[in-house]
Motif scaffolding. Structure first.
Motif, mmCIF file in Angstrom:
data_model
loop_
_atom_site.group_PDB
_atom_site.id
_atom_site.type_symbol
_atom_site.label_atom_id
_atom_site.label_comp_id
_atom_site.label_asym_id
_atom_site.label_seq_id
_atom_site.Cartn_x
_atom_site.Cartn_y
_atom_site.Cartn_z
ATOM 1 N N UNK A 66 0.844 -1.180 0.000
ATOM 2 C CA UNK A 66 0.000 0.000 0.000
ATOM 3 C C UNK A 66 0.886 1.239 0.000
ATOM 4 N N UNK A 67 0.570 2.210 -0.848
ATOM 5 C CA UNK A 67 1.326 3.467 -0.878
ATOM 6 C C UNK A 67 0.463 4.591 -0.323
ATOM 7 N N UNK A 68 0.957 5.255 0.707
ATOM 8 C CA UNK A 68 0.352 6.494 1.193
ATOM 9 C C UNK A 68 1.173 7.637 0.612
ATOM 10 N N UNK A 69 0.536 8.542 -0.123
ATOM 11 C CA UNK A 69 1.249 9.648 -0.761
ATOM 12 C C UNK A 69 0.883 10.947 -0.069
ATOM 13 N N UNK A 70 1.911 11.629 0.418
ATOM 14 C CA UNK A 70 1.733 12.906 1.117
ATOM 15 C C UNK A 70 2.852 13.843 0.673
ATOM 16 N N UNK A 71 2.709 14.399 -0.517
ATOM 17 C CA UNK A 71 3.772 15.197 -1.128
ATOM 18 C C UNK A 71 4.257 16.294 -0.179
ATOM 19 N N UNK A 72 3.322 17.010 0.416
ATOM 20 C CA UNK A 72 3.680 18.204 1.185
ATOM 21 C C UNK A 72 3.624 17.998 2.696
ATOM 22 N N UNK A 86 9.908 0.700 -10.330
ATOM 23 C CA UNK A 86 10.726 -0.100 -11.245
ATOM 24 C C UNK A 86 11.939 -0.661 -10.520
ATOM 25 N N UNK A 87 12.543 0.174 -9.692
ATOM 26 C CA UNK A 87 13.716 -0.262 -8.930
ATOM 27 C C UNK A 87 13.368 -1.407 -7.976
ATOM 28 N N UNK A 88 12.193 -1.311 -7.353
ATOM 29 C CA UNK A 88 11.776 -2.335 -6.385
ATOM 30 C C UNK A 88 11.167 -3.562 -7.050
ATOM 31 N N UNK A 89 10.739 -3.426 -8.294
ATOM 32 C CA UNK A 89 10.219 -4.571 -9.030
ATOM 33 C C UNK A 89 8.757 -4.879 -8.773
ATOM 34 N N UNK A 90 7.979 -3.867 -8.396
ATOM 35 C CA UNK A 90 6.538 -4.083 -8.215
ATOM 36 C C UNK A 90 5.801 -2.772 -8.403
ATOM 37 N N UNK A 91 4.482 -2.891 -8.610
ATOM 38 C CA UNK A 91 3.614 -1.730 -8.677
ATOM 39 C C UNK A 91 2.607 -1.791 -7.536
ATOM 40 N N UNK A 92 2.278 -0.636 -6.995
ATOM 41 C CA UNK A 92 1.295 -0.582 -5.914
ATOM 42 C C UNK A 92 -0.111 -0.694 -6.507
ATOM 43 N N UNK A 93 -0.914 -1.654 -6.037
ATOM 44 C CA UNK A 93 -2.274 -1.790 -6.568
ATOM 45 C C UNK A 93 -3.227 -0.756 -5.994
ATOM 46 N N UNK A 94 -2.781 -0.073 -4.927
ATOM 47 C CA UNK A 94 -3.649 0.889 -4.255
ATOM 48 C C UNK A 94 -2.811 2.025 -3.687
ATOM 49 N N UNK A 95 -3.261 3.268 -3.918
ATOM 50 C CA UNK A 95 -2.589 4.428 -3.319
ATOM 51 C C UNK A 95 -3.623 5.245 -2.559
ATOM 52 N N UNK A 96 -3.229 5.704 -1.389
ATOM 53 C CA UNK A 96 -4.085 6.576 -0.577
ATOM 54 C C UNK A 96 -3.401 7.939 -0.553
ATOM 55 N N UNK A 97 -3.967 8.887 -1.288
ATOM 56 C CA UNK A 97 -3.360 10.213 -1.422
ATOM 57 C C UNK A 97 -3.906 11.166 -0.356
ATOM 58 N N UNK A 110 -4.125 15.344 0.764
ATOM 59 C CA UNK A 110 -4.084 16.753 0.379
ATOM 60 C C UNK A 110 -4.148 16.852 -1.147
ATOM 61 N N UNK A 111 -4.555 18.036 -1.644
ATOM 62 C CA UNK A 111 -4.871 18.147 -3.067
ATOM 63 C C UNK A 111 -3.672 17.928 -3.966
ATOM 64 N N UNK A 112 -2.469 18.322 -3.530
ATOM 65 C CA UNK A 112 -1.288 18.099 -4.363
ATOM 66 C C UNK A 112 -1.085 16.610 -4.638
ATOM 67 N N UNK A 113 -1.235 15.813 -3.605
ATOM 68 C CA UNK A 113 -1.074 14.361 -3.751
ATOM 69 C C UNK A 113 -2.193 13.761 -4.589
ATOM 70 N N UNK A 114 -3.380 14.365 -4.537
ATOM 71 C CA UNK A 114 -4.493 13.831 -5.343
ATOM 72 C C UNK A 114 -4.163 13.925 -6.825
ATOM 73 N N UNK A 115 -3.498 15.013 -7.223
ATOM 74 C CA UNK A 115 -3.090 15.143 -8.627
ATOM 75 C C UNK A 115 -2.113 14.034 -8.994
ATOM 76 N N UNK A 116 -1.166 13.746 -8.103
ATOM 77 C CA UNK A 116 -0.210 12.661 -8.333
ATOM 78 C C UNK A 116 -0.958 11.344 -8.517
#
Length: 447
Positions: free
Chosen positions: A31-37, A125-136, A138-144
């Protein structure tokens, strides 16, 4: 199909899939939690490091305990920062380089988001997998998150933390980024697989001010109920050198005009306890000289001096995680005078420590604080109303104790990080199950 089914497991057990029964292990997947700012590994109380940072870090830790492998992505702002911070065996913060490696105000960070997307993909790519789910977050992360959905199969969950549509109603001059932010927030609400609102009030704002489309689920914020509430009031006061009979009013948070600290200071000046040697106001929060939070701190100190409150107001600075429970416990009342809060983490931290709350009647604070039960709600920026509410609690210690006890019970029942993580896990698992079904049902293209 085996890998797809692997993502469905919410706990160890046997699950039916068509006519087959399959044993799933407790590993719920990545699971990826994205919090750019909002860096989850940042020291809370620094400029633009507050509730969002706490939310992402604590949610990540709680999800890891429940079997998720959690990676929390943020933007690197200092060359001395570690690229990866390991918080727990299955929970880490990963700092990506996007733009100059220095602090940038949130309103100026949008132009560096395409680079953040590229760095995120490079890490996968470096880790060799893709995250099937991201939890973004704040609005900046939502764009990502929305950009990533164009590039790879994934489910996006989003938590706003703050809505531009609400924020901009209370500012006289809109920033240059305002139209972009409003458009991104609307697009996210309408396209994300699930939006997490932290209160019914936040959901209402989304529907009335952003869009009538999209899937919203209410999951409140949480707090550490083991750490918060771990010390009694008099023990905390002895530890902090506060007199036993003192009337202590506490503010915890960033130095930001929108946090309403000036309203609190002026309310204390109007309090009928003003002039009483027992009255104390503690304004706790970190700041950096020369930065916006440092300038706001200087402004507040000037107001304190002008009002003749120097003898009763203290600025203990940024409080560490270890210090926070003692300060909350030592206070007779914790005040959250924000102009707007989607939720208000400080309120539930105080309640978890058995301390009643006086808060602005705005946003999620209307959900967090139950009037006359766990604290009091008053109109924002109303000095007289805040003074009256604070005085009511200070003048009736027994009632204040009762408010604090019920507040603690409310947090224990519904607002621990564990309960938040369980509810998020339910949302995640449903979405991943949909992905697996859609993948199985997708027509195969002949070679």
């Amino acid at each position: 199909m085996k890998n797809q089914l692997h993502l469905l497991g919410s706990r160890q057990g046997t699950y039916s899939w068509g006519e087959k029964s399959i044993m799933l292990i407790n590993d719920k997947g990545r699971l990826a939690l994205i919090s750019v700012s909002g860096d989850p590994a940042a020291e809370i109380g620094q400029e633009e490091a507050g509730g969002q940072n706490v939310y992402v870090r604590q949610v990540g830790l709680a999800l890891a305990k429940q079997g998720w492998r959690v990676d929390m992505f943020t933007r690197r702002i200092d060359p001395e920062q570690a690229n990866i911070v390991q918080h727990a065996p299955n929970c880490r913060t990963i700092r990506l380089t996007a733009g100059p490696v220095q602090f940038i105000n949130r309103d100026d960070a949008f132009g560096y988001l395409p680079e953040f997307v590229k760095q995120f993909q490079a890490f996968q790519k470096q880790e060799g997998y893709q995250y099937p789910l991201v939890h973004t977050n704040y609005w900046l992360s939502s764009w990502v998150g929305m950009e990533l959905k164009k590039l790879q199969p994934l489910k996006q969950i989003h938590t706003y933390h703050s809505l531009g549509a609400v924020k901009y109603r209370s500012v006289s001059h809109l920033p240059a980024i305002a139209s972009t932010r409003l458009a991104v927030e609307k697009a996210c609400l309408e396209t994300a697989d699930r939006i997490v609102a932290t209160s019914p009030q936040e959901e209402e704002h989304m529907r009335n001010l952003v869009s009538g489309k999209g899937m919203i689920e209410i999951v409140p914020c949480g707090t550490d109920i083991q750490r918060m509430g771990s010390i009694a009031r008099q023990d905390a006061r002895q530890q902090l050198g506060i007199p036993r009979e003192a009337k202590v009013v506490l503010y915890v948070g960033r130095f930001d005009r929108r946090k309403g600290i000036e309203t609190l200071v002026r309310a204390i000046a109007k309090s009928r306890w003003q002039g009483n040697a027992d009255l104390r106001l503690m304004i706790a929060g970190g700041y950096r000289p020369g930065q916006s939070d440092g300038m706001e701190c200087d402004r507040i100190k000037t107001i304190v001096q002008e009002l003749g409150l120097n003898e009763i107001v203290t600025f203990p600075g940024r409080l560490t995680d270890a210090e926070l429970p003692s300060y909350y416990a030592a206070a007779n009342v914790c005040v959250v005078p924000s102009h707007y809060e989607p939720f208000g983490l400080v309120a539930i931290e105080a309640m978890a420590c058995g301390t009643p709350v006086v808060a602005s009647k705005v946003g999620g604070l209307q959900f967090t604080v139950v009037p006359e039960v766990t604290g009091l709600l008053v109109p924002p920026q109303d000095e007289a109303a805040f003074a009256e509410a604070i005085d009511r609690i200070l003048s009736n210690p027994a009632w204040g104790e009762q408010l604090g006890e019920i507040g603690r019970q409310r947090v224990e029942i519904a607002m621990s990080w564990e309960s938040v993580a369980y509810r998020l896990t339910s949302v995640y698992s449903k979405l991943l199950a949909q992905s697996a079904v859609q993948s199985v049902q997708k027509p195969q293209v002949a070679a």
